[in-house]
Write a protein that holds these residues in place. Structure first.
Motif, PDB file in Angstrom:
ATOM      1  N   LEU A 303       0.945  -1.371  -0.145  1.00  0.00           N
ATOM      2  CA  LEU A 303       0.023  -0.195  -0.021  1.00  0.00           C
ATOM      3  C   LEU A 303       0.657   1.276   0.183  1.00  0.00           C
ATOM      4  CD1 LEU A 303      -2.892  -1.294   2.909  1.00  0.00           C
ATOM      5  CD2 LEU A 303      -3.096  -1.319  -0.178  1.00  0.00           C
ATOM      6  N   LEU A 304       1.569   1.428   0.853  1.00  0.00           N
ATOM      7  CA  LEU A 304       2.703   2.338   0.704  1.00  0.00           C
ATOM      8  C   LEU A 304       3.278   2.785  -0.838  1.00  0.00           C
ATOM      9  CD1 LEU A 304       4.119   2.293   5.026  1.00  0.00           C
ATOM     10  CD2 LEU A 304       2.432   3.933   3.590  1.00  0.00           C
ATOM     11  N   TYR A 305       4.555   1.502  -1.372  1.00  0.00           N
ATOM     12  CA  TYR A 305       4.683   1.960  -2.304  1.00  0.00           C
ATOM     13  C   TYR A 305       4.392   1.675  -3.380  1.00  0.00           C
ATOM     14  CZ  TYR A 305       8.620   2.937   0.920  1.00  0.00           C
ATOM     15  OH  TYR A 305       9.330   2.850   1.862  1.00  0.00           O
ATOM     16  N   GLY A 306       2.910   0.814  -3.497  1.00  0.00           N
ATOM     17  CA  GLY A 306       2.994   0.258  -4.750  1.00  0.00           C
ATOM     18  C   GLY A 306       2.737   1.315  -5.557  1.00  0.00           C
ATOM     19  N   ALA A 307       1.949   2.648  -5.153  1.00  0.00           N
ATOM     20  CA  ALA A 307       1.559   4.213  -6.162  1.00  0.00           C
ATOM     21  C   ALA A 307       3.138   4.696  -6.007  1.00  0.00           C
ATOM     22  CB  ALA A 307       0.758   4.765  -5.620  1.00  0.00           C
ATOM     23  N   LYS A 308       4.105   4.607  -5.994  1.00  0.00           N
ATOM     24  CA  LYS A 308       5.311   5.890  -5.565  1.00  0.00           C
ATOM     25  C   LYS A 308       6.559   5.428  -7.018  1.00  0.00           C
ATOM     26  CE  LYS A 308       5.306   6.431  -0.851  1.00  0.00           C
ATOM     27  NZ  LYS A 308       5.468   7.664  -0.414  1.00  0.00           N
ATOM     28  N   PHE A 309       6.684   6.336  -7.091  1.00  0.00           N
ATOM     29  CA  PHE A 309       8.494   6.078  -8.063  1.00  0.00           C
ATOM     30  C   PHE A 309       9.512   5.701  -7.870  1.00  0.00           C
ATOM     31  CE2 PHE A 309       4.712   8.796 -10.258  1.00  0.00           C
ATOM     32  CZ  PHE A 309       4.386   8.674 -11.571  1.00  0.00           C
ATOM     33  N   LEU A 310       9.602   4.421  -7.934  1.00  0.00           N
ATOM     34  CA  LEU A 310      11.246   4.400  -7.356  1.00  0.00           C
ATOM     35  C   LEU A 310      12.084   3.947  -8.297  1.00  0.00           C
ATOM     36  CD1 LEU A 310       9.344   0.516  -5.925  1.00  0.00           C
ATOM     37  CD2 LEU A 310       9.942   3.095  -5.148  1.00  0.00           C
ATOM     38  N   HIS A 311      13.384   5.020  -7.743  1.00  0.00           N
ATOM     39  CA  HIS A 311      14.375   4.478  -8.524  1.00  0.00           C
ATOM     40  C   HIS A 311      15.910   3.929  -7.635  1.00  0.00           C
ATOM     41  CE1 HIS A 311      16.504   8.447  -6.493  1.00  0.00           C
ATOM     42  NE2 HIS A 311      14.905   8.405  -6.526  1.00  0.00           N
ATOM     43  N   SER A 312      17.156   4.223  -8.221  1.00  0.00           N
ATOM     44  CA  SER A 312      18.118   3.407  -7.813  1.00  0.00           C
ATOM     45  C   SER A 312      19.252   4.145  -7.461  1.00  0.00           C
ATOM     46  CB  SER A 312      18.768   2.186  -8.817  1.00  0.00           C
ATOM     47  OG  SER A 312      19.704   3.022  -9.891  1.00  0.00           O
ATOM     48  N   VAL A 313      20.006   4.255  -6.170  1.00  0.00           N
ATOM     49  CA  VAL A 313      20.743   5.164  -5.990  1.00  0.00           C
ATOM     50  C   VAL A 313      21.565   4.305  -5.142  1.00  0.00           C
ATOM     51  CG1 VAL A 313      19.094   7.247  -5.127  1.00  0.00           C
ATOM     52  CG2 VAL A 313      19.526   5.408  -3.249  1.00  0.00           C
ATOM     53  N   ASP A 314      23.022   4.876  -4.470  1.00  0.00           N
ATOM     54  CA  ASP A 314      23.893   4.633  -3.778  1.00  0.00           C
ATOM     55  C   ASP A 314      23.459   4.546  -2.495  1.00  0.00           C
ATOM     56  OD1 ASP A 314      24.522   6.606  -3.605  1.00  0.00           O
ATOM     57  OD2 ASP A 314      26.300   6.508  -5.059  1.00  0.00           O
ATOM     58  N   LYS A 315      24.819   4.085  -2.156  1.00  0.00           N
ATOM     59  CA  LYS A 315      24.255   3.318  -0.403  1.00  0.00           C
ATOM     60  C   LYS A 315      24.948   5.071  -0.037  1.00  0.00           C
ATOM     61  CE  LYS A 315      26.373   0.949   3.491  1.00  0.00           C
ATOM     62  NZ  LYS A 315      27.014  -0.243   3.844  1.00  0.00           N
ATOM     63  N   GLN A 316      25.855   5.683  -0.805  1.00  0.00           N
ATOM     64  CA  GLN A 316      25.715   7.181   0.438  1.00  0.00           C
ATOM     65  C   GLN A 316      24.856   8.319   0.023  1.00  0.00           C
ATOM     66  OE1 GLN A 316      28.194   4.810  -1.840  1.00  0.00           O
ATOM     67  NE2 GLN A 316      29.803   4.261   0.482  1.00  0.00           N
ATOM     68  N   SER A 317      24.196   7.992  -1.117  1.00  0.00           N
ATOM     69  CA  SER A 317      23.090   8.693  -1.701  1.00  0.00           C
ATOM     70  C   SER A 317      21.785   8.922  -0.967  1.00  0.00           C
ATOM     71  CB  SER A 317      22.583   8.580  -3.550  1.00  0.00           C
ATOM     72  OG  SER A 317      23.708   9.291  -3.771  1.00  0.00           O
ATOM     73  N   LEU A 318      21.449   8.231  -0.133  1.00  0.00           N
ATOM     74  CA  LEU A 318      20.347   6.829   0.416  1.00  0.00           C
ATOM     75  C   LEU A 318      19.520   8.473   1.721  1.00  0.00           C
ATOM     76  CD1 LEU A 318      20.510   3.422   1.348  1.00  0.00           C
ATOM     77  CD2 LEU A 318      19.166   4.182   0.324  1.00  0.00           C
ATOM     78  N   HIS A 319      18.603   8.294   1.750  1.00  0.00           N
ATOM     79  CA  HIS A 319      18.022   9.813   2.317  1.00  0.00           C
ATOM     80  C   HIS A 319      16.594   9.661   3.822  1.00  0.00           C
ATOM     81  CE1 HIS A 319      15.141  11.225   0.530  1.00  0.00           C
ATOM     82  NE2 HIS A 319      16.086  10.818  -1.323  1.00  0.00           N
ATOM     83  N   PRO A 320      16.168   9.792   4.773  1.00  0.00           N
ATOM     84  CA  PRO A 320      14.851   8.828   4.873  1.00  0.00           C
ATOM     85  C   PRO A 320      14.322   9.433   4.367  1.00  0.00           C
ATOM     86  CG  PRO A 320      16.639  10.094   6.687  1.00  0.00           C
ATOM     87  CD  PRO A 320      17.974  10.394   5.306  1.00  0.00           C
ATOM     88  N   ILE A 321      13.156   7.910   4.373  1.00  0.00           N
ATOM     89  CA  ILE A 321      12.089   8.172   3.022  1.00  0.00           C
ATOM     90  C   ILE A 321      10.962   9.096   3.990  1.00  0.00           C
ATOM     91  CG2 ILE A 321      10.229   7.174   2.134  1.00  0.00           C
ATOM     92  CD1 ILE A 321      12.963   5.183   1.604  1.00  0.00           C
ATOM     93  N   CYS A 322      10.338   9.938   3.721  1.00  0.00           N
ATOM     94  CA  CYS A 322       8.719  10.749   4.081  1.00  0.00           C
ATOM     95  C   CYS A 322       7.661  10.102   4.129  1.00  0.00           C
ATOM     96  CB  CYS A 322       8.918  12.073   3.874  1.00  0.00           C
ATOM     97  SG  CYS A 322       7.154  12.824   4.450  1.00  0.00           S
ATOM     98  N   PRO A 323       6.613   9.615   3.907  1.00  0.00           N
ATOM     99  CA  PRO A 323       5.089   8.441   3.686  1.00  0.00           C
ATOM    100  C   PRO A 323       4.685   9.943   2.208  1.00  0.00           C
ATOM    101  CG  PRO A 323       5.536   8.578   6.080  1.00  0.00           C
ATOM    102  CD  PRO A 323       6.571   9.508   6.014  1.00  0.00           C
ATOM    103  N   SER A 324       4.805  11.106   2.714  1.00  0.00           N
ATOM    104  CA  SER A 324       4.422  12.054   1.286  1.00  0.00           C
ATOM    105  C   SER A 324       5.254  11.702   0.169  1.00  0.00           C
ATOM    106  CB  SER A 324       4.100  13.015   1.868  1.00  0.00           C
ATOM    107  OG  SER A 324       5.206  13.667   2.066  1.00  0.00           O
ATOM    108  N   ASP A 325       6.406  11.227   0.344  1.00  0.00           N
ATOM    109  CA  ASP A 325       7.020  11.246  -1.205  1.00  0.00           C
ATOM    110  C   ASP A 325       6.665  10.720  -2.790  1.00  0.00           C
ATOM    111  OD1 ASP A 325       8.766  12.998   0.234  1.00  0.00           O
ATOM    112  OD2 ASP A 325      10.937  11.276   0.559  1.00  0.00           O
TER     113      ASP A 325
END
Length: 426
Positions: A303-325
């Motif tokens: 339910l949370l991620y099915g309607a989101k646009f996902l893309h790949s990042v490296d480990k150093q570029s990860l940042h906290p995810i907000c539910p509204s993103d």
């Protein structure tokens, strides 16, 4: 009447062994300056060498003379070896410039010929081996940017192979059976960190890891991992893997009374895991309840991620995810798998942390606090060497603040670490 008498000529070299003589004279002067007892043997050997009329070619041949023992013969052989090397270098240096000029001419001629051939002939590329092709494909896959539009992917629960391989093959695989009965899309594969995690997979086979990972432990397994040090090592690897939300799924083992450690100790370990590590700890009554919890998390993530646009990042570029993103950056599964493998290249700092975790009562938070102050064992040993007394060394780490509450490490652990790194074991 002719004189038929024959006169024998005696030819004697004035100095048959000038090198050996020069070396013996030098060693004799050094021995006399130090008033070393070897000077008497050297005088005897030098006198014998002066009296010997034939040339000698090695220290071993000198053994026939008086005063030449095995040590002196070996010294001559060593000196002779160095002399020959120096002589060869001198000879080579005399012709180096001319040789380099000739080589340069040849190289230029060959390069010119190769350039001409390359311009006229279209050479076929060398065929790569199967292993090289796989490595190249893996490197390209890791570097390739992955983008998944909303609704173009499915979410799967990945289950580590160790969670589905029972000791008794005749026993039904409860994990897989429960997940099938709960209608959870899942796959079984080897994971290098954690027991369960979730991936988003598109039609092209690209896989991105959702930011949740689960480490499942039954109470008896928790006690065993605390005793042998695996508990701290696993927590460290989970913190380093790059997935922000770590869940410890703790499953009761009967009444938890016969698990190898007191129940209070296990409860304290779980509290420390929640407070100091920031992990989410979930308790369940049995295996089925654990799988039901995973089924609920799976439905929530769909339910949370099915309607989101996902893309790949490296480990150093990860940042906290907000539910509204609307757009979410995630790690690739291959990157997580390879980076978290046990045989991955570890830094000295990471090896130092794992080494410290083997000391009894030294938690991950305390180990990290020590490594923050002394990043390598060499720096810690240097700090111990500066201490004027052993008592000062035993107290060196006692005041280091540890964990969120910044409590000091304490003299007892400080003394234990000092003894561990300064005692010599035969």
């Amino acid at each position: 009447m002719p004189n038929n008498s024959v006169t024998r000529l005696k030819i004697q070299l004035q100095e048959p062994n000038p090198l050996f003589t020069r070396w013996l004279e030098r060693w004799l002067r050094e021995a006399e300056q130090r008033n070393h007892k070897s000077q008497h043997k050297l005088k005897q050997a030098l006198q014998a060498l002066h009296s010997y009329p034939l040339p000698l070619y090695s220290g071993r041949e000198c053994a026939v003379l008086r005063g030449f023992g095995s040590t002196l013969c070996q010294l001559i052989d060593d000196e002779l070896r160095q002399h020959k090397m120096m002589a060869s270098h001198v000879m080579a240096s005399d012709t180096t410039e001319r040789y380099q000029q000739q080589v340069q001419q040849v190289v230029e001629a060959v390069q010119q010929q190769q350039a001409t051939e390359a311009a006229s002939i279209n050479k076929k590329p060398k065929k790569l081996t199967k292993k090289a092709q796989q490595e190249m494909a893996a490197a390209e896959e890791r570097e390739r940017f992955v983008h998944m539009d909303a609704g173009s992917f499915e979410i799967f629960l990945l289950v580590d192979t160790q969670e589905t391989s029972g000791k008794n093959k005749r026993v039904l695989d409860q994990t897989r059976s429960y997940l099938q009965s709960l209608v959870v899309q899942h796959e079984v594969r080897r994971l290098t960190v954690g027991d369960f995690l979730w991936i988003a997979r598109d039609a092209a086979g690209n896989e991105l890891v959702l930011p949740y990972i689960v480490e499942r432990k039954r109470m008896d397994d928790l006690a065993s991992s605390i005793r042998d040090g695996r508990f701290h090592e696993q927590k460290h690897r989970l913190r380093q893997c790059g997935i922000p939300h770590v869940i410890y799924l703790i499953e009761d083992y009967g009444d938890n009374q016969h698990v190898g450690l007191p129940l209070d100790s296990l409860e304290q370990a779980l509290v420390n895991t929640r407070i100091h590590c920031g992990f989410h700890v979930v308790r369940t009554d049995n295996h089925y309840r654990s799988m039901s919890y995973l089924a609920g998390v799976t439905r929530t993530l769909v339910l949370l991620y099915g309607a989101k646009f996902l893309h790949s990042v490296d480990k150093q570029s990860l940042h906290p995810i907000c539910p509204s993103d609307a757009r979410v950056g995630l790690l690739k599964f291959r990157a997580l798998y390879e980076d978290s493998a046990r045989n991955a290249q570890l830094t000295v700092r990471e090896v130092f942390v794992q080494q410290l975790l083997q000391i009894h009562s030294l938690s991950l938070e305390r180990a990290l606090a020590i490594v923050e102050r002394y990043p390598t064992p060499r720096l810690l040993l240097d700090a111990y060497a500066v201490c004027e007394t052993a008592a000062e060394g035993r107290r060196l780490l006692a005041s280091i603040p540890c964990g969120p509450l910044q409590r000091p490490l304490g003299e007892q652990l400080s003394q234990c670490i000092y003894e561990f790194y300064t005692n010599e074991f035969n």
